[in-house]
Design a protein around this motif. Structure first.
Motif, PDB file in Angstrom:
ATOM      1  N   PHE A 106      34.811  42.583  52.053  1.00 14.97           N
ATOM      2  CA  PHE A 106      34.527  43.320  50.925  1.00 14.97           C
ATOM      3  C   PHE A 106      32.990  43.545  50.504  1.00 14.97           C
ATOM      4  O   PHE A 106      32.660  44.322  49.675  1.00 14.97           O
ATOM      5  CB  PHE A 106      35.108  42.583  49.490  1.00 14.97           C
ATOM      6  CG  PHE A 106      36.661  42.539  49.773  1.00 14.97           C
ATOM      7  CD1 PHE A 106      37.431  43.652  49.682  1.00 14.97           C
ATOM      8  CD2 PHE A 106      37.214  41.299  49.708  1.00 14.97           C
ATOM      9  CE1 PHE A 106      38.962  43.526  49.592  1.00 14.97           C
ATOM     10  CE2 PHE A 106      38.778  41.190  49.752  1.00 14.97           C
ATOM     11  CZ  PHE A 106      39.627  42.315  49.902  1.00 14.97           C
ATOM     12  N   HIS A 144      41.230  42.127  35.870  1.00 10.64           N
ATOM     13  CA  HIS A 144      41.991  41.570  36.881  1.00 10.64           C
ATOM     14  C   HIS A 144      42.724  42.594  37.404  1.00 10.64           C
ATOM     15  O   HIS A 144      43.393  43.188  36.772  1.00 10.64           O
ATOM     16  CB  HIS A 144      42.793  40.323  36.194  1.00 10.64           C
ATOM     17  CG  HIS A 144      43.369  39.135  37.155  1.00 10.64           C
ATOM     18  ND1 HIS A 144      42.798  39.061  38.351  1.00 10.64           N
ATOM     19  CD2 HIS A 144      44.302  38.170  37.007  1.00 10.64           C
ATOM     20  CE1 HIS A 144      43.307  37.752  38.941  1.00 10.64           C
ATOM     21  NE2 HIS A 144      44.225  37.382  38.171  1.00 10.64           N
ATOM     22  N   GLY A 152      44.565  43.824  41.774  1.00 11.33           N
ATOM     23  CA  GLY A 152      44.742  43.685  43.225  1.00 11.33           C
ATOM     24  C   GLY A 152      45.830  43.279  43.763  1.00 11.33           C
ATOM     25  O   GLY A 152      45.678  42.689  45.048  1.00 11.33           O
ATOM     26  N   LEU A 164      42.594  38.176  44.848  1.00  8.63           N
ATOM     27  CA  LEU A 164      41.452  38.150  45.859  1.00  8.63           C
ATOM     28  C   LEU A 164      40.205  38.184  45.135  1.00  8.63           C
ATOM     29  O   LEU A 164      39.175  37.533  45.168  1.00  8.63           O
ATOM     30  CB  LEU A 164      41.269  39.106  46.726  1.00  8.63           C
ATOM     31  CG  LEU A 164      42.491  39.073  47.955  1.00  8.63           C
ATOM     32  CD1 LEU A 164      42.786  40.371  48.596  1.00  8.63           C
ATOM     33  CD2 LEU A 164      42.298  37.889  48.814  1.00  8.63           C
ATOM     34  N   ASP A 165      40.121  38.859  43.724  1.00  7.45           N
ATOM     35  CA  ASP A 165      39.316  39.258  42.877  1.00  7.45           C
ATOM     36  C   ASP A 165      38.704  37.554  42.270  1.00  7.45           C
ATOM     37  O   ASP A 165      37.364  37.386  42.392  1.00  7.45           O
ATOM     38  CB  ASP A 165      39.235  39.955  41.943  1.00  7.45           C
ATOM     39  CG  ASP A 165      40.495  39.811  40.798  1.00  7.45           C
ATOM     40  OD1 ASP A 165      41.504  38.963  41.285  1.00  7.45           O
ATOM     41  OD2 ASP A 165      41.029  40.480  40.158  1.00  7.45           O
ATOM     42  N   VAL A 168      34.851  43.056  37.852  1.00  8.98           N
ATOM     43  CA  VAL A 168      34.918  43.302  39.485  1.00  8.98           C
ATOM     44  C   VAL A 168      35.385  44.774  39.625  1.00  8.98           C
ATOM     45  O   VAL A 168      36.210  45.180  39.184  1.00  8.98           O
ATOM     46  CB  VAL A 168      36.099  42.429  39.796  1.00  8.98           C
ATOM     47  CG1 VAL A 168      35.861  42.555  41.606  1.00  8.98           C
ATOM     48  CG2 VAL A 168      35.736  41.010  39.669  1.00  8.98           C
ATOM     49  N   ALA A 196      38.123  45.892  43.235  1.00  5.86           N
ATOM     50  CA  ALA A 196      39.568  45.218  43.624  1.00  5.86           C
ATOM     51  C   ALA A 196      40.589  46.068  43.061  1.00  5.86           C
ATOM     52  O   ALA A 196      41.548  45.959  43.472  1.00  5.86           O
ATOM     53  CB  ALA A 196      39.475  43.916  42.644  1.00  5.86           C
ATOM     54  N   GLU A 197      40.372  47.137  41.902  1.00  8.57           N
ATOM     55  CA  GLU A 197      41.618  47.723  41.191  1.00  8.57           C
ATOM     56  C   GLU A 197      42.193  48.851  42.301  1.00  8.57           C
ATOM     57  O   GLU A 197      42.842  49.111  42.124  1.00  8.57           O
ATOM     58  CB  GLU A 197      40.924  48.284  39.951  1.00  8.57           C
ATOM     59  CG  GLU A 197      40.521  47.306  39.119  1.00  8.57           C
ATOM     60  CD  GLU A 197      41.260  47.047  37.796  1.00  8.57           C
ATOM     61  OE1 GLU A 197      42.209  47.919  37.472  1.00  8.57           O
ATOM     62  OE2 GLU A 197      40.611  46.388  37.056  1.00  8.57           O
ATOM     63  N   GLN A 200      41.804  47.926  45.744  1.00  7.44           N
ATOM     64  CA  GLN A 200      41.868  47.695  47.226  1.00  7.44           C
ATOM     65  C   GLN A 200      43.365  47.635  47.699  1.00  7.44           C
ATOM     66  O   GLN A 200      43.486  47.502  48.985  1.00  7.44           O
ATOM     67  CB  GLN A 200      41.513  45.906  47.083  1.00  7.44           C
ATOM     68  CG  GLN A 200      42.757  44.932  46.368  1.00  7.44           C
ATOM     69  CD  GLN A 200      41.828  43.321  46.267  1.00  7.44           C
ATOM     70  OE1 GLN A 200      40.871  43.329  46.391  1.00  7.44           O
ATOM     71  NE2 GLN A 200      42.670  42.850  46.026  1.00  7.44           N
ATOM     72  N   TYR A 218      33.141  45.606  46.882  1.00  4.84           N
ATOM     73  CA  TYR A 218      33.256  44.955  45.524  1.00  4.84           C
ATOM     74  C   TYR A 218      31.802  44.846  44.988  1.00  4.84           C
ATOM     75  O   TYR A 218      30.676  44.799  45.636  1.00  4.84           O
ATOM     76  CB  TYR A 218      33.730  43.459  45.806  1.00  4.84           C
ATOM     77  CG  TYR A 218      34.910  43.108  45.448  1.00  4.84           C
ATOM     78  CD1 TYR A 218      35.996  43.903  46.229  1.00  4.84           C
ATOM     79  CD2 TYR A 218      35.621  41.702  44.974  1.00  4.84           C
ATOM     80  CE1 TYR A 218      37.551  43.523  46.171  1.00  4.84           C
ATOM     81  CE2 TYR A 218      36.895  41.371  44.917  1.00  4.84           C
ATOM     82  CZ  TYR A 218      37.693  42.381  45.635  1.00  4.84           C
ATOM     83  OH  TYR A 218      39.112  41.955  45.519  1.00  4.84           O
TER      84      TYR A 218
END
Lengths: 308, 299
Positions: free
Chosen positions: B79, B101, B103, B107-108, B210, B213-214, B216, B247
């Protein structure tokens, strides 16, 4: 003249508490199931079967009245799972003793021994168990736990309902022989099986600290529920190794049958169904209340045999 | 046989285990795998040791090293995480990190945990709030809890904040992690428990986000009603593995909750909602800034 009545006096915790009370110069009336107590002459020992109401009555209004007992310490605990007397000893005897103590001329205080097993240990509950933590009231809970919860609630119900000052001490598991400790029995085998992929945090209490906590509770007049944690907070794996044992992880569903087979073949007392949740999820007693109100802090760690 | 038993006894003495090299001790192998800088970070993580090298919730120095090692390749090479303004995390004292939050898999959260331990002043361990089903997942629960993860129950947070720990929460919860691709970077229902805790314990909230991640692991569908280990649904991902998006982790200026609300306001539902909305707005601003700053999903 006033004395302290200790039930379950012939169990290791009772003996240690009585020694400590004698060192303080207290008069002690000891009650136990055995014919002989083996106590020093300063202690008056009475053999009592607490599952019989008449004997409890005789104890409290016979020697109890004569000696002017001011405090009852109820340490009597059922040590083996699965016996029919367990409910009578835990629940009915506690209920009756509380009722009689309330009607007694000299008894002012009642200290009841409870255990951390009364708490519900689940993944959605806090890891740190405070006194207001949910109790294990699950209808599916084994009778061993249900009786302890009920006895605990019986004692709690008396708080504020009678003139007695009632203290309930919820002790972490006392890792010592003859204390009915499931963990002690578990650690008795050379290879300890544990659920694969889990290694929960637990807290264990030494006999010395447990006796100190009860001594402080006897001397105090604070009423309420108090957690009594031990000085050792560690993972299950670490406890096993510190005890000098090997550990093997097995899939969770196999744990029950394997330990049932062990119980039958080796005549041991460890029951996985009593320990299933705490072998998966963390559960550590928060002793802040006992620290603030009774002055109790754990000081004596377990002497782990495997730590040389 | 005697010799074998003697050997076994010695092996069992974990505290003084002369037969085993350092590498087999808890986190020993992980320490070896880590670069010097991260090894130092793991060693300087503050553990409220309860006598056996572990705290009440499972954090240990070895576990922190293991957590860093497990996430190292993902963080560094997969990442390629870029951290922005980690100096805004308070170096000491109680504080709450509030983050978006997403993913499909957390993982985030793993990257946030790694990033905080690596870049915060004093290498603090973020006590990441885990959903209730995580402690029931074999092995996964161990990786998370030994690296600082905590079941997201109120009692745990009370105890941690009272011990002046740093907590990381994802107020979007499971709806956030399972949000469809079309909803990316749109904050879902924002729970307010963190705001109430912050007011009650006088803790500042550091908004953070983050970015990356959204996108990924786009989810094409989900099967409701299938629950494995307590996970509330079965996601159907568009790709076999998460995509190697880049990321960016952004930390905002701390919201000074203790200056804004007295502790008694924790009982005031309106004040709690207001504080939560304030944090949500700050996180949304950070997301907008982060999206503007990045050059592309993979860059």
């Amino acid at each position: 003249m006033s004395a302290i009545l200790v039930t379950g006096a012939t169990q290791p915790l009772g003996r240690r508490l009585i020694e400590r009370l004698l060192e303080r110069g207290e008069d002690v009336l000891a009650a136990g199931a055995e014919a002989e107590g083996g106590f020093p002459a300063a202690v008056r020992y009475v053999q009592v079967d607490l599952t019989h109401a008449r004997q409890i009555r005789r104890l409290l209004f016979g020697p109890g009245q004569d000696m002017g007992v001011c405090c009852v310490v109820n340490l009597a605990h059922h040590r083996r799972p699965g016996q029919a007397r367990a409910r009578k000893l835990h629940v009915e005897a506690t209920r009756l003793m509380l009722r009689l103590a309330d009607a007694h001329d000299t008894i002012e205080r009642f200290v009841h021994r409870s255990t951390a097993e009364v708490y519900a240990t689940r993944s959605d509950r806090p890891d740190l168990l405070r006194e207001d933590h949910a109790l294990n009231l699950s209808p599916g809970a084994p009778a061993w736990i249900r009786h302890r919860v009920e006895a605990d609630l019986v004692a709690c119900t008396q708080m504020g309902m009678s003139s007695l000052s009632v203290a309930v001490l919820r002790c972490a598991e006392i890792l010592a022989p003859e204390m009915g400790s499931q963990l002690y029995d578990y650690l008795g085998s050379r290879i300890c099986l544990r659920p694969l992929g889990f290694d929960p945090i637990m807290n264990v209490l030494s006999l010395e600290d447990a006796a100190r906590a009860f001594e402080l509770a006897v001397l105090s007049d604070e009423s309420g529920v108090f957690n009594v944690p031990g000085a050792d907070t560690l993972t299950l794996c670490r406890a096993i190794r510190a005890w000098g044992r090997d550990t093997v992880g097995v899939p969770g569903p196999l744990m029950g049958p394997l330990y049932r087979a062990r119980r039958i073949t080796r005549r041991t007392e460890f029951r996985y169904d009593l320990n299933r949740w705490r072998f998966h999820f963390n559960g550590v007693l928060d002793g802040a209340r006992a620290g603030a109100m009774l002055g109790y802090t754990p000081e004596h760690p377990i002497a782990w045999p495997g730590q040389g | 046989m005697k010799a074998l038993n003697a050997l076994r006894r010695r092996l069992n003495r974990e505290q003084h285990r002369p037969l085993l090299p350092e590498v087999f001790k808890e986190g020993g192998l992980a320490r070896r795998m880590l670069p010097e800088e991260l090894r130092r970070a793991a060693d300087s993580v503050r553990v409220n040791d309860q006598g056996h090298g572990i705290d009440t919730f499972g954090l240990s120095s070895g576990g922190a090293a293991r957590g860093l090692a497990v996430t190292y390749l993902l963080y560094e090479h997969y990442f390629r995480v870029e951290s922005h303004h980690a100096e805004r995390i308070p170096a000491k004292g109680r504080a709450i990190l509030a983050c978006n939050h997403s993913g499909m898999l957390p993982l985030d959260a793993m990257m946030v945990s790694h990033d905080v331990m690596r870049h915060s002043t004093g290498h603090r361990a973020a006590r990441i709030a885990m959903d209730y089903f995580v402690p029931g997942l074999p092995f996964v629960n161990l990786v998370f809890s030994r690296a600082g993860g905590v079941t997201g129950s109120r009692g745990n947070f009370h105890a941690l904040l009272e011990s002046d720990e740093l907590i990381a929460v994802f107020p979007e919860g499971v709806p956030g992690i399972g949000k469809p691709f079309s909803e990316r970077y749109k904050l879902q229902t924002w729970r307010e428990g963190h705001a109430e805790l912050a007011i009650r314990h006088g803790a500042p909230i550091v908004p953070m986000c983050v970015i990356g991640a959204e996108e990924q692991w786009p989810q094409v569908a989900r099967i409701e009603g299938i629950s494995v280990f307590g996970i509330p649904y079965m996601p159907i991902p568009a790709t076999l593995l998460p995509m190697p998006v880049k990321y960016h982790i952004w930390y905002g200026e701390p919201v000074p909750i203790p200056d804004l609300y007295p502790r008694e306001a924790a009982h005031d539902a309106v004040a709690v909602l207001e504080a939560a909305a304030l944090v949500k707005a700050e996180v949304a601003k950070l997301i907008a800034r982060g999206l503007e700053h990045r050059k592309g999903i993979f860059r």
